[in-house]
Design a protein around this motif. Structure first.
Motif, short mmCIF file in Angstrom:
data_model
loop_
_atom_site.label_atom_id
_atom_site.label_comp_id
_atom_site.label_asym_id
_atom_site.label_seq_id
_atom_site.Cartn_x
_atom_site.Cartn_y
_atom_site.Cartn_z
N SER A 165 37.72 40.40 44.48
CA SER A 165 37.84 41.88 44.11
C SER A 165 38.99 41.64 43.29
O SER A 165 39.65 40.88 43.38
CB SER A 165 38.30 42.72 45.31
N ARG A 250 38.87 51.36 54.40
CA ARG A 250 37.64 50.87 54.23
C ARG A 250 37.87 49.61 52.97
O ARG A 250 37.19 48.50 53.05
CB ARG A 250 36.61 51.65 53.89
N ASN A 251 38.65 49.92 52.01
CA ASN A 251 38.89 49.01 50.79
C ASN A 251 39.41 47.98 51.21
O ASN A 251 39.29 46.64 50.92
CB ASN A 251 39.49 49.89 49.80
N LYS A 254 36.99 45.52 53.10
CA LYS A 254 36.29 44.76 52.19
C LYS A 254 37.06 43.61 51.79
O LYS A 254 36.71 42.45 51.65
CB LYS A 254 35.75 45.60 51.05
N ASP A 255 38.33 43.88 51.25
CA ASP A 255 39.56 42.65 50.78
C ASP A 255 39.54 41.73 51.86
O ASP A 255 39.42 40.25 51.60
CB ASP A 255 40.42 43.16 50.40
N ALA A 257 37.68 40.84 54.55
CA ALA A 257 36.34 40.02 54.67
C ALA A 257 36.20 38.97 53.81
O ALA A 257 35.69 37.79 54.17
CB ALA A 257 34.95 40.97 54.46
N GLU A 258 37.05 39.06 52.47
CA GLU A 258 36.53 37.93 51.37
C GLU A 258 37.34 36.69 52.12
O GLU A 258 37.48 35.46 51.71
CB GLU A 258 37.30 38.39 50.31
N LEU A 264 31.82 41.79 58.05
CA LEU A 264 31.08 43.03 57.72
C LEU A 264 29.49 42.79 57.95
O LEU A 264 28.86 41.80 57.67
CB LEU A 264 31.25 43.54 56.40
N SER A 271 27.40 50.90 59.48
CA SER A 271 28.09 49.73 59.16
C SER A 271 29.32 49.62 60.18
O SER A 271 29.99 50.38 60.73
CB SER A 271 28.60 49.58 57.90
N PHE A 273 32.60 46.43 61.25
CA PHE A 273 33.22 45.33 60.96
C PHE A 273 33.53 44.40 62.34
O PHE A 273 33.93 45.19 63.39
CB PHE A 273 34.61 45.51 60.07
#
Length: 449
Positions: A165, A250-251, A254-255, A257-258, A264, A271, A273
């Motif tokens: 991201s 939520r954003n 997602k970061d 998770a990288e 996720l 959905s 986590f």
């Protein structure tokens, strides 16, 4: 180029830097109070627990009586830390003697939390959700983290395509990577040093930078710190509904998770986590070595290096300061050479960082041995670094042809006052000063005419 120093700070350093109003707002959350209590130095924890149910200020002299004579320094560190975090509010009386009282919000919430127990930040999902095994989750976290670091070393090294991201790319660009015009990004000195850190230190650096640029993404750093500390109290391997999160959270998920902090998963309707150990260890102090990974490197007295690992990342990190000769499925063989070390030194890696890396990652068979890295190897690594540092280049200016001895001596005295005098020759009246005081020196000499 000055050496870039990367300091991995934990969450509490970030918390201490927040304004007083935001700190008080954070302490509304009992889990944050507990996380901060965990992070405190042992003596600071003792003070908080002992006066937690005490109303009113406590005399500073009384606190000093709880400490032995040889613990004065630790006492001062503990008090300073508690004041920085606004856990202690300092009160000075007419005699200028200090007393301390607990932050009321922090005190009230921690009292309730310890007395009545706490409710987890959010409930886990129903047992119908298929969860990965503990081993699979650990493997996933390790693969994500290694892929992330491989991408830092070189975008072509990652075994599977990874699309980071924009917020994660900004972290790379803040001291780890540099790019000129259309050239490919290159590791900075700080980037090379970062790769030799242990995983905990790397994680704290990334999280610190992620928080530091949160305002650029329109996120309040205090809200982000609050969520990350809450995340550390979730249960590893359990599923949590993403719909219970705000848009900002939520954003963030997602970061994370990288990086491998969470996994996720997507169902037909919902959905969720799943936190990994990296996430649930976020509130653990950097000084806690219980989560350090098992070592894999053996260094012999002949400078041969054997790394028992199947990781491509381990191979690339070792390549930063050693010559890799061949790689078997579970063994990397190399040698520490003068040429490989010179290359590392030129990239900004220091001898102490290399030696520390080898010691921290020593194979269990040699880790218990003292020293875990042979002394002749560590001594030679330091000597080879010293060879490159025999001459230090300092930008400077030479002044000569002074009109009189008095003017020359006045110029020398002026340079000394500014800590800029590098060399002087009183017979020939010549002086060399640092370039940084050149303009001031010129103005001074003009005034002497």
């Amino acid at each position: 180029m000055p050496q870039v120093r990367i300091i991995a700070k934990n969450f509490m350093d970030m918390v201490a830097s927040l304004p007083a109003m935001k700190l008080d707002s954070l302490y509304q959350n009992a889990y944050i109070c507990e996380a901060i209590l965990r992070s405190l130095p042992p003596l600071a924890k003792k003070y908080v627990v002992q006066i937690l149910f005490f109303d009113g200020p406590v005399s500073g002299k009384l606190l000093e009586q709880w400490v032995l004579d040889d613990g004065v320094t630790k006492h001062r560190v503990a008090i300073d830390r508690l004041i920085q975090l606004r856990i202690f509010i300092e009160v000075t009386d007419k005699k200028r003697e200090s007393s301390y009282k607990l932050n009321q919000t922090f005190q009230a919430n921690l009292q309730k939390h310890l007395t009545n127990g706490g409710v987890l930040p959010r409930e886990t999902m129903a047992a119908t959700v298929k969860l990965p095994s503990s081993e699979d989750l650990d493997t996933y976290a390790l693969e994500q983290w290694e892929c992330f670091l491989l991408l830092l070393i070189s975008s072509g090294q990652a075994e599977k395509p990874t699309s980071l991201s924009s917020s994660m790319m900004k972290i790379f660009q803040r001291g780890l990577l540099s790019q000129r015009d259309r050239d490919a990004p290159r590791l900075t000195e700080g980037g090379f040093q970062f790769l030799l850190m242990d995983t905990n230190a790397q994680l704290w650096y990334i999280i610190r930078e992620y928080i530091s640029n949160s305002e650029e993404r329109g996120t309040d750093p205090a809200d982000l710190i609050s969520f990350l500390l809450e995340l550390s109290f979730h249960v590893t391997g359990e599923a949590y509904n993403i719909n219970t999160l705000t848009e900002i959270q939520r954003n963030t998920i997602k970061d994370l998770a990288e990086l491998g902090l969470v996994k996720l998963q997507q169902g037909r309707k919902e959905s969720w986590f799943i936190p990994t150990k990296l996430a649930t260890n976020l509130s653990v102090s950097l000084t806690d070595s219980s989560s350090r990974k098992q070592g894999y490197v053996v260094v012999e007295t002949n400078f041969r290096l054997y790394a028992y690992s199947t990781s491509k990342l381990h191979c690339e990190i070792l390549r930063l300061f050693s010559k890799i000769e061949y790689q078997l499925p579970n063994l990397i063989v190399g040698a520490i050479t003068k040429e490989s070390l010179y290359s590392a030194f030129e990239n900004g890696i220091t001898s102490d960082q290399i030696i520390s890396f080898l010691q921290q990652n020593a194979h269990p068979r040699v880790a218990e041995r003292l020293p875990s890295v042979p002394e002749n190897v560590t001594d030679q690594v330091r000597l080879w670094e010293a060879d490159l540092n025999r001459v230090e280049i300092t930008p400077a200016h030479l002044y000569d042809e002074f009109p009189s001895k008095d003017t020359f001596e006045a110029a020398c005295d002026y340079a000394r006052e500014w800590n800029g005098l590098l060399w002087e020759d009183s017979k020939k009246m010549r002086v060399v000063v640092k370039a940084e005081i050149h303009m001031n020196m010129r103005e001074f000499l003009r005034g002497q005419k």
